[in-house]
Enzyme design. Structure first.
Site, PDB file in Angstrom:
ATOM      1  N   HIS A 103      78.116  16.414  54.150  1.00 35.94           N
ATOM      2  CA  HIS A 103      78.370  17.714  53.531  1.00 35.94           C
ATOM      3  C   HIS A 103      77.452  17.981  52.347  1.00 35.94           C
ATOM      4  CE1 HIS A 103      81.735  18.569  56.092  1.00 35.94           C
ATOM      5  NE2 HIS A 103      82.352  17.456  55.753  1.00 35.94           N
ATOM      6  N   HIS A 160      41.688  60.081  39.764  1.00 33.58           N
ATOM      7  CA  HIS A 160      42.900  59.285  39.533  1.00 33.58           C
ATOM      8  C   HIS A 160      42.492  57.889  39.066  1.00 33.58           C
ATOM      9  CE1 HIS A 160      46.815  57.291  40.595  1.00 33.58           C
ATOM     10  NE2 HIS A 160      47.264  58.437  40.119  1.00 33.58           N
TER      11      HIS A 160
END
Length: 467
Positions: A293, A372
């Site tokens: 686990h 830009h």
């Protein structure tokens, strides 16, 4: 899962169903009720016996103990030994469920996942109108623990597959392995395998009063050392049995093995349950040597971390410049009313009933770079959205049927610019329907990729209008 089960759809239960039993370690009797839940809910536990009935999500980040099973803790509440129930839910393809429990531990029943599968089948499984988004593992992920001699890896594969190997240096167990090639076989080949422990572990647990709910019906006991008459008499008293003996195979005579390699199969069952805590359904092949686990949960955390770091790449379209496009620039000009300098899609490389992928090559000669940020050229974000919209317009017009159509913006939501687009970049424009087209209203999710990373994303709504 029968042959009609669609693994690419989410599923829940048709109705609520309950089961009761004693927790293995706490000895507390608990009632457990599985309830249907909406798509996207996932698997969540609720401690209905506590004030405010706190919710605990099935999540590896909420695991607080793996010493004798897997324990989740959140909002001041715990629920332990969750792995067998989680394995049953994954094995039966249930994605969304609320698990109400009035105690601290899931009932152990016979120590396998089968009792939970039986109640899931009693409730029935219902397909939901929601796609199940699998995460396909695209590289090997490893976990090693030299002290415990644990090795785990998950590798790319078309399905979720698991192989386990166990070797406890036990003359009784020897070296065992188990394999699950497809989750459709979980019920038949894995679910009935029960938990096991060694007699010396059992003695320690009994001595410290740590298995208050244990009896002879929910665990295989492996006897890997000689035991005398005195010990046998003590076990008879503990288990309230008139006859306790050690079989020639080295197992206590409490249970008959269901498979010669039942311990290895149960370890595989535990992996299915513990890796459910990743929180994402995965496609990959897991090979686990000496899993437990603790390592399972650590491995789940490792996989979850990898997915969170890379899931923005999920669904990145593949672009091969040498492959002929689905639609070239000439076809695009026939479909869209846009022209230079406002045509922002160069070609279409993929087109289905639900999604379209286009390409825009960004060059230094683009007209907008003149004004830009001319000293640091960056493509305006609004033009990236316009490129997406044009790409989506081709999909919508393609689905509209005969006649000539145009598409017009109605709404832009959730727009995010995550990285700049510069001269020399190749924009991959992906638009996906998020709902069926109704009354000419088209809802889509758009994503711009540059270099395999998300540059821009937004939700767009447009209207299809006949010319």
């Amino acid at each position: 899962m029968d042959n009609h089960f669609n693994p690419d759809k989410q599923h829940t239960l048709k109705q609520s169903v309950s089961i009761s039993g004693t927790g293995l370690h706490t000895g507390v009797l608990a009632d457990l009720t599985l309830k249907p839940a909406n798509a996207g809910f996932g698997i969540q536990f609720q401690r209905v016996d506590l004030p405010n009935k706190p919710i605990i999500k099935a999540d590896c980040d909420l695991v607080t103990d793996t010493s004798r099973g897997t324990t989740l803790e959140s909002n001041g509440a715990k629920v332990s030994t969750v792995e067998h129930l989680l394995a049953a839910l994954v094995g039966m393809g249930v994605d969304n469920v609320l698990i109400e429990i009035n105690g601290p531990e899931i009932p152990i029943k016979d120590g396998s996942a089968m009792p939970f599968i039986e109640i899931i089948e009693d409730a029935g499984i219902e397909e939901q109108d929601a796609t199940k988004l699998w995460y396909s593992i695209d590289e090997n992920l490893y976990l090693t623990d030299e002290d415990k001699r644990v090795e785990m890896v998950i590798m790319p594969a078309r399905e979720y597959q698991i192989t386990t190997l166990i070797d406890f240096n036990s003359p009784v167990l020897g070296t065992q392995h188990a394999e699950l090639k497809t989750m459709r076989n979980f019920k038949e080949k894995i679910s009935t395998s029960r938990t096991f422990c060694f007699l010396h572990e059992l003695e320690m647990l009994l001595q410290h009063n740590l298995i208050k709910g244990g009896d002879v019906n929910n665990a295989i006991v492996v006897v890997d050392k000689p035991i005398g008459e005195e010990e046998l008499n003590r076990l008879k008293k503990i288990f309230n049995k008139d006859d306790i003996e050690v079989k020639s195979e080295g197992y206590l005579n409490n249970l008959e093995l269901r498979f010669p390699n039942e311990p290895a199969r149960h370890k595989l069952l535990d992996i299915v349950g513990d890796l459910a805590l990743i929180g994402y359904p995965v496609k990959g092949r897991v090979i686990a040597n000496r899993p437990g686990h603790s390592s399972n949960v650590e491995f789940a955390r490792l996989i979850k971390k990898h997915i969170k770091a890379n899931k923005h790449l999920k669904g990145v379209p593949h672009y091969d410049a040498n492959t002929p496009p689905v639609y070239d620039l000439q076809y695009i000009e026939k479909t869209l009313p846009h022209r230079f300098p406002f045509l922002l899609v160069d070609k279409i490389i993929e087109l289905t009933d639900e999604r379209i992928v286009g390409v825009k090559n960004v060059t230094f000669n683009e007209w907008y770079f003149q004004g830009h940020f001319p000293q640091n050229p960056v493509m305006p974000g609004v033009l990236q959205i316009e490129a997406l919209a044009q790409c989506g317009g081709i999909l919508a017009i393609n689905l509209a049927g005969e006649g000539q159509y145009d598409t017009y913006f109605l709404k832009i939501d959730n727009c995010k610019f995550k990285q700049m687009v510069r001269p020399g970049d190749t924009m991959i424009l992906k638009m996906e329907l998020t709902a069926p087209i109704r009354r000419g209203i088209c809802e889509m999710r758009g994503t711009v990729y540059v270099g395999g990373k998300v540059a821009t994303e937004a939700d767009l709504v447009a209207q299809i209008v006949k010319r």
